[in-house]
Write an enzyme that holds these catalytic residues in place. Structure first.
Site, mmCIF file in Angstrom:
data_model
loop_
_atom_site.group_PDB
_atom_site.id
_atom_site.type_symbol
_atom_site.label_atom_id
_atom_site.label_comp_id
_atom_site.label_asym_id
_atom_site.label_seq_id
_atom_site.Cartn_x
_atom_site.Cartn_y
_atom_site.Cartn_z
ATOM 1 N N LYS A 65 0.817 -1.221 0.000
ATOM 2 C CA LYS A 65 0.000 0.000 0.000
ATOM 3 C C LYS A 65 0.846 1.265 0.000
ATOM 4 O O LYS A 65 0.372 2.331 -0.375
ATOM 5 C CB LYS A 65 -0.961 -0.015 1.188
ATOM 6 C CG LYS A 65 -2.051 -1.071 1.073
ATOM 7 C CD LYS A 65 -3.375 -0.446 0.830
ATOM 8 C CE LYS A 65 -4.574 -1.361 0.711
ATOM 9 N NZ LYS A 65 -4.537 -2.726 1.166
ATOM 10 N N SER A 317 1.371 -9.863 -0.628
ATOM 11 C CA SER A 317 1.063 -8.429 -0.542
ATOM 12 C C SER A 317 1.402 -7.752 0.772
ATOM 13 O O SER A 317 1.544 -6.528 0.810
ATOM 14 C CB SER A 317 -0.423 -8.223 -0.860
ATOM 15 O OG SER A 317 -1.222 -9.048 -0.029
HETATM 16 C C1 LIG Z 1 -5.239 -3.785 0.869
HETATM 17 C C2 LIG Z 1 -4.604 -5.117 0.806
HETATM 18 C C3 LIG Z 1 -4.949 -6.058 -0.195
HETATM 19 C C4 LIG Z 1 -6.044 -5.822 -1.205
HETATM 20 O O1 LIG Z 1 -5.817 -4.703 -2.013
HETATM 21 P P1 LIG Z 1 -7.019 -4.072 -2.849
HETATM 22 O O2 LIG Z 1 -6.396 -3.006 -3.655
HETATM 23 O O3 LIG Z 1 -8.009 -3.532 -1.853
HETATM 24 O O4 LIG Z 1 -7.637 -5.159 -3.649
HETATM 25 C C5 LIG Z 1 -4.240 -7.252 -0.236
HETATM 26 N N1 LIG Z 1 -3.287 -7.545 0.668
HETATM 27 C C6 LIG Z 1 -2.945 -6.685 1.643
HETATM 28 C C7 LIG Z 1 -1.878 -7.072 2.597
HETATM 29 C C8 LIG Z 1 -3.580 -5.432 1.744
HETATM 30 O O5 LIG Z 1 -3.234 -4.581 2.715
#
Ligand SMILES: *Cc1c(COP(=O)(O)O)cnc(C)c1O
Length: 334
Positions: A65, A317
């Protein structure tokens, strides 16, 4: 200077996000975010196709993010920058925005409801943001965001449905193709769709034949339900190990619904036990502490829910998981 009351948004052109926008974002945020490693997973590659993990767990603030938030902050014009930024996210986006704003010397206000646990409040304050506690729900916190935009001229940076945010997340896709030129399949965690839309736009812009598949938890998969309905729909929010994937896509979604509809090759849904297996696997095999949302791509492969024909890249992510919860999962509970 004229301030259009209530219209304070990070400039985002006509709202479109394509390869050129994402390449511009890459140039803009270079030096502010980490170019994360893409590592080959020997364990996951044993099944046949080579599997690589894009480790956004190593990113500043512990999730991807930071890319979108940094691109949004750096896209502001100086007067808007001087008035400051606001969001209602208590999770990875709130952290990322706090960090990105401080790095550029910009004020950030994170609105939270009274129900948000003290450790989350402290984490955001430690990153230098102002926390404003209002109301008893996320919706009430969001109303305060709208008020601050309207009355104090702050700029809202939403967590996903925003062109500069999507373009920032898309830089992951550029890095994947640069490091793995013959990538055939990319697995991306999917919630509001900013990450999946950005990654898909970048990967397909460079390599149209590659497939991009979104992965969500079965419990409360708002984007998947919306794609099935053909329009944004609300789903009941329930507890899940993939807590960063919770929440809706917004019934007034402007950008990510259409991008995911047009760019994704499919969505895979996972049970809680499958997500737990993903968290356990990546810890045992790679020594990586990964939160539920970050482990879903790995979990989808382990569960045999996606077929790979050629090199696979999995977006891991984020890694922001409570240490005690992680230990419980590793020890086999959940
Ligand atoms: C926000 C987030 C997501 C999903 O992202 P989107 O853009 O809302 O689809 C996935 N993994 C993590 C760790 C996140 O913080």
């Amino acid at each position: 200077m004229v301030v259009a009351a209530g219209l304070s948004q990070v400039p985002c052109g006509d709202g479109a996000v394509g390869l050129a926008t994402i390449e511009a974002a890459q140039a803009r945020i270079a030096g502010e975010v980490l170019r994360t490693p893409l590592i080959r997973s020997a364990a996951l590659s044993a099944a046949g196709s080579p599997v690589h993990l894009k480790l956004e767990t190593h990113q500043g603030t512990g999730s991807f993010k930071l890319r979108g938030a940094t691109n949004a902050v750096l896209s502001l014009d100086p007067p808007a920058r001087a008035r400051g930024l606001v969001t209602a996210s208590t999770g990875n986006h709130g952290r990322a925005l706090a960090h990105a704003a401080r790095a550029q010397g910009v004020r950030a206000v994170i609105c939270m409801s009274r129900l948000v646990p003290a450790n989350k409040v402290a984490a955001v304050e430690a990153l230098g943001a102002e926390v404003r506690i209002v109301g008893r729900s996320q919706d009430e916190a969001q109303l305060e965001v709208a008020r601050l935009v309207r009355e104090e001229g702050l700029t809202e940076v939403p967590p996903f449905d925003h062109a500069a945010v999507v373009a920032g997340q898309g830089t992951i896709g550029l890095e994947i193709v640069a490091d793995l030129a013959d990538v055939a399949l990319v697995l991306v965690p999917l919630s509001g769709g900013g990450l999946a839309a950005g990654v898909a736009a970048a990967v397909k812009g460079l390599r149209p034949q590659a497939r991009v598949i979104g992965v969500s938890m079965r419990r409360g998969a708002a984007m998947q339900a919306s794609l099935a309905a053909g329009r944004p729909v609300a789903v009941e929010e329930v507890e899940t190990l993939a807590d960063s994937l919770g929440g809706g896509i917004g019934l007034d979604n402007r950008l990510t619904f259409a991008l995911c509809r047009d760019l994704l090759d499919g969505v895979v849904l996972l049970d809680e036990a499958e997500i737990a297996a993903g968290i356990r696997h990546v810890f045992a095999a790679e020594g990586e502490v990964v939160e539920g949302a970050g482990a879903v791509g790995i979990a989808a492969l382990l569960a045999g829910k996606v077929e790979a024909h050629g090199p696979v890249a999995v977006v891991v992510s984020g890694g922001n998981i409570d240490a005690a919860a992680h230990r419980r999962i590793i020890e086999g509970a959940a």
